[in-house]
Design an enzyme around this catalytic site. Structure first.
Site, PDB file in Angstrom:
ATOM      1  N   HIS A  95       0.835  -1.203   0.000  1.00 30.06           N
ATOM      2  CA  HIS A  95       0.000   0.000   0.000  1.00 30.06           C
ATOM      3  C   HIS A  95       0.874   1.260   0.000  1.00 30.06           C
ATOM      4  O   HIS A  95       0.577   2.241  -0.677  1.00 30.06           O
ATOM      5  CB  HIS A  95      -0.873   0.042   1.258  1.00 30.06           C
ATOM      6  CG  HIS A  95      -1.823  -1.104   1.406  1.00 30.06           C
ATOM      7  ND1 HIS A  95      -1.698  -2.061   2.389  1.00 30.06           N
ATOM      8  CD2 HIS A  95      -2.924  -1.454   0.700  1.00 30.06           C
ATOM      9  CE1 HIS A  95      -2.683  -2.927   2.300  1.00 30.06           C
ATOM     10  NE2 HIS A  95      -3.437  -2.600   1.277  1.00 30.06           N
ATOM     11  N   GLY A 225      -2.811  -1.850  -7.191  1.00 25.80           N
ATOM     12  CA  GLY A 225      -1.657  -2.740  -7.226  1.00 25.80           C
ATOM     13  C   GLY A 225      -1.872  -3.886  -8.209  1.00 25.80           C
ATOM     14  O   GLY A 225      -2.972  -4.443  -8.294  1.00 25.80           O
ATOM     15  N   SER A 263       0.308  -9.121   1.562  1.00 22.94           N
ATOM     16  CA  SER A 263      -1.151  -9.054   1.630  1.00 22.94           C
ATOM     17  C   SER A 263      -1.557  -8.866   3.086  1.00 22.94           C
ATOM     18  O   SER A 263      -0.905  -9.389   3.998  1.00 22.94           O
ATOM     19  CB  SER A 263      -1.757 -10.357   1.097  1.00 22.94           C
ATOM     20  OG  SER A 263      -3.103 -10.470   1.526  1.00 22.94           O
ATOM     21  N   ARG A 265      -3.839 -10.218   4.490  1.00 24.00           N
ATOM     22  CA  ARG A 265      -4.269 -11.498   5.053  1.00 24.00           C
ATOM     23  C   ARG A 265      -3.108 -12.412   5.431  1.00 24.00           C
ATOM     24  O   ARG A 265      -3.318 -13.441   6.070  1.00 24.00           O
ATOM     25  CB  ARG A 265      -5.187 -12.228   4.067  1.00 24.00           C
ATOM     26  CG  ARG A 265      -6.562 -11.577   3.943  1.00 24.00           C
ATOM     27  CD  ARG A 265      -7.481 -12.432   3.088  1.00 24.00           C
ATOM     28  NE  ARG A 265      -8.865 -11.976   3.160  1.00 24.00           N
ATOM     29  CZ  ARG A 265      -9.443 -11.170   2.281  1.00 24.00           C
ATOM     30  NH1 ARG A 265      -8.755 -10.722   1.245  1.00 24.00           N
ATOM     31  NH2 ARG A 265     -10.704 -10.809   2.415  1.00 24.00           N
TER      32      ARG A 265
HETATM   33  P1  AMP Z   1      -6.513  -3.775  -0.143  1.00 23.38           P
HETATM   34  O1  AMP Z   1      -6.336  -2.908   1.054  1.00 23.38           O
HETATM   35  O2  AMP Z   1      -6.031  -5.165   0.057  1.00 23.38           O
HETATM   36  O3  AMP Z   1      -7.881  -3.662  -0.754  1.00 23.38           O
HETATM   37  O4  AMP Z   1      -5.521  -3.193  -1.241  1.00 23.38           O
HETATM   38  C1  AMP Z   1      -5.547  -1.828  -1.595  1.00 23.38           C
HETATM   39  C2  AMP Z   1      -4.673  -1.624  -2.792  1.00 23.38           C
HETATM   40  O5  AMP Z   1      -3.343  -2.047  -2.492  1.00 23.38           O
HETATM   41  C3  AMP Z   1      -5.115  -2.442  -4.006  1.00 23.38           C
HETATM   42  O6  AMP Z   1      -4.933  -1.660  -5.154  1.00 23.38           O
HETATM   43  C4  AMP Z   1      -4.172  -3.611  -3.995  1.00 23.38           C
HETATM   44  O7  AMP Z   1      -3.950  -4.174  -5.262  1.00 23.38           O
HETATM   45  C5  AMP Z   1      -2.916  -2.938  -3.503  1.00 23.38           C
HETATM   46  N1  AMP Z   1      -2.003  -3.934  -2.957  1.00 23.38           N
HETATM   47  C6  AMP Z   1      -2.264  -4.874  -1.991  1.00 23.38           C
HETATM   48  N2  AMP Z   1      -1.169  -5.660  -1.804  1.00 23.38           N
HETATM   49  C7  AMP Z   1      -0.230  -5.219  -2.669  1.00 23.38           C
HETATM   50  C8  AMP Z   1       1.095  -5.610  -2.972  1.00 23.38           C
HETATM   51  N3  AMP Z   1       1.682  -6.641  -2.351  1.00 23.38           N
HETATM   52  N4  AMP Z   1       1.770  -4.918  -3.912  1.00 23.38           N
HETATM   53  C9  AMP Z   1       1.186  -3.878  -4.562  1.00 23.38           C
HETATM   54  N5  AMP Z   1      -0.054  -3.454  -4.334  1.00 23.38           N
HETATM   55  C10 AMP Z   1      -0.771  -4.109  -3.402  1.00 23.38           C
END
Ligand code: AMP
Length: 394
Positions: A95, A225, A263, A265
Site C-alpha cells: 500500500h 496494485g 497481503s 491477510r
Molecule cells: P486492499 O487494502 O487489500 O484492498 O488493497 C488496496 C490496494 O493495495 C489495491 O490496489 C491492492 O492491489 C494494492 N495492494 C495490496 N497488496 C499489494 C502488494 N503486495 N503490492 C502492490 N499493491 C498491493
C-alpha cells in the site's frame, strides 16, 4: 531463485472501518512550522485529535467534507492535482508503494481506508478483517516524513478518507446477497471469471465502491496494485466504459524477500503455512521463466507442471520441524491482459497475465511455541492470490 519478471505498470481496493475511534464529523489536521508543502486548506477548521497520528492528516469521515476540501484546494490553486489510493487499511509496504507513487505524481494524495462490506460474501471474513486504523496512520505519517526528508516526492499525503458505511451506502443497507437490492456496478463477464467464480459478489462490490470513491474524491489519478491483477483490469474497464475522468495507475506487486506477495491477510498464516505459501509465487515464476527464457507460448506446455487444480484434490506438504500443511489450488489461469479471458497461446506482441489462487486450510495440529498467526489465523482458511505479467516480446 530466478529473478522476478518486471511487471508492466498497469491496477484492488477500498473501504470502511466501522470502528474508527471517536467519529469526528469533519477533519483533523496539524500544520507544522516550516512545512515545505501546505498540509491543508486554512478554509477548514481544525479539530481536536483523538489520536496522535490523526493529528498529522486531514481525516475525513463524510462525503460532503472531503468534496468541499478538494474543491477548495483546486479553487485556490489552478492545476492542483489529487491522487487517490483506495485501501481497506491494514497497510503494508505494498500500500505504501502506491501512496509513494501517488505523492510523486500529484500535488496531494488522499488515502481511503474503508472495509467495504459489499465485496465480502455472506460467509466471508468481513467482521474479522484486520482493522488497524491507528497503526495505518502511523505508517503513513512515517512515509510522509521520509518523502519530505528525501525530497523524492513532489506532492504530499495530506488526506485520509475513512467514511462510515452509512455515508458510502446512503439509501439502503448494503447487501452481500447476489440477488440483493441496491445500486451496483457490474462488469460482465470479467467480474465472474477467476476470483469472481468462487466469490460471486466480490467484483460487484469492488466496482461499486470504487465508482463511489472516484465520484466522491474526483482524483486526477487513482492507484491500484498489480497484486490484484483481475481487479486492476476490471477498474480500467470500468473507467473506460463509464467515461470516468481519471487515470488508472497500476503499480507492480510488492513482495517479501522470498517472493510471497504482501497481503493484509498474510498475518493469518503463521510460520508453518507462511513457509508453505511460497509454492504459489515459485510455481508462477517457474512458468513465467519458460515464456521469458525459452519463448514457450503454448498454454498446455506452460501450465502442465502447475499443481493440479482439480477442486476436489487437496495437496499436502511437510514443513519441518512443524508438520503438514494442506492446501488446494483453486485455479491457474493464462489470460488476456485486458479481458481476463483464457487463452490457448500467448501472443508475444501483446503478452498475457498468468495468475493463480490457492486456499490454505486450517492446521490440524500445532507444536509447542509455534506461531499460529494472528486472530486465530491457524483455524481459518486463508486464500492467497498472485499473478505475473508475461511481458510483450519483440
Ligand atoms: P486492499 O487494502 O487489500 O484492498 O488493497 C488496496 C490496494 O493495495 C489495491 O490496489 C491492492 O492491489 C494494492 N495492494 C495490496 N497488496 C499489494 C502488494 N503486495 N503490492 C502492490 N499493491 C498491493
Amino acid at each position: 531463485m530466478s529473478t522476478w519478471i518486471q511487471e508492466l505498470p498497469t491496477l484492488r481496493l477500498a473501504c470502511q472501518t466501522l470502528h474508527i475511534g471517536s467519529i469526528q464529523p469533519s477533519i483533523t489536521r496539524r500544520v507544522r512550522t516550516g512545512d515545505r508543502r501546505a498540509r491543508g486548506s486554512s478554509l477548514f477548521h481544525r479539530m481536536k485529535s483523538s489520536s496522535p497520528h490523526q493529528a498529522d492528516f486531514n481525516v475525513f469521515r463524510s462525503v460532503a467534507d472531503i468534496r468541499q476540501y478538494v474543491k477548495g484546494r483546486r479553487a485556490q490553486r489552478p492545476g492542483h492535482t489529487f491522487g487517490l489510493v483506495p485501501t481497506m487499511g491494514a497497510l503494508h509496504q505494498g500500500h505504501l508503494a502506491l501512496a509513494t507513487a501517488a505523492a510523486k505524481e500529484n500535488d496531494e494524495v488522499v488515502v481511503s481506508i474503508y472495509v467495504n462490506p459489499t465485496q465480502f460474501g455472506v460467509k466471508e471474513d468481513l467482521s474479522s478483517y484486520p482493522r488497524t486504523f491507528d497503526s495505518d496512520l502511523q505508517k503513513l505519517a512515517k512515509l510522509r516524513e521520509a518523502l519530505e526528508d528525501s525530497g523524492e516526492a513532489h506532492g504530499n499525503i495530506s488526506c485520509i478518507f475513512a467514511p462510515t458505511t452509512q455515508e458510502i451506502y446512503p439509501t439502503l443497507p448494503p447487501t452481500s446477497e447476489p440477488e440483493g437490492h441496491g445500486s451496483f456496478v457490474t462488469i460482465a463477464p470479467m467480474g465472474s471469471l477467476l476470483e469472481g467464480a468462487t466469490r460471486p459478489v466480490f467484483f460487484r462490490g469492488v466496482a461499486t465502491v470504487c465508482m463511489k470513491l472516484f465520484n466522491i474524491v474526483s482524483a486526477d489519478r487513482v492507484y491500484f496494485g498489480q497484486k490484484d491483477g483481475q481487479q486492476a483490469a476490471l477498474i480500467k474497464r470500468m473507467v473506460q466504459d463509464f467515461h470516468l475522468d481519471t487515470e488508472v495507475r497500476v503499480l507492480p506487486t510488492t513482495r517479501e524477500a522470498d517472493g510471497l506477495a504482501m497481503s493484509s491477510r498474510n498475518v493469518y498464516l503463521g510460520t508453518r503455512r507462511r513457509q508453505a505459501a511460497i509454492i504459489l509465487p515459485h510455481r508462477l515464476q517457474a512458468i513465467a521463466n519458460k515464456y521469458v527464457q525459452y519463448g514457450e507460448c503454448d498454454r498446455h506446455k506452460l501450465l502442465k507442471d502447475f499443481p493440479n487444480c482439480d477442486p476436489d484434490q487437496d495437496h499436502s506438504r511437510i514443513i519441518e520441524p512443524y508438520g503438514p500443511v494442506s492446501f488446494r489450488m483453486d485455479y491457474v489461469s493464462l489470460a488476456d491482459l485486458d479481458t481476463m479471458q483464457e487463452i490457448d497461446k500467448v501472443d508475444k506482441s501483446k503478452g498475457a497475465i498468468l495468475s493463480a489462487a490457492m486456499i490454505m486450510f486450517p492446521l490440524e495440529n500445532s507444536q509447542p511455541n509455534e506461531n499460529l498467526g494472528e486472530s486465530g489465523g491457524a483455524q481459518r482458511n486463508v486464500r492467497l492470490i498472485d499473478n505475473i505479467i508475461l511481458p510483450r516480446q519483440p
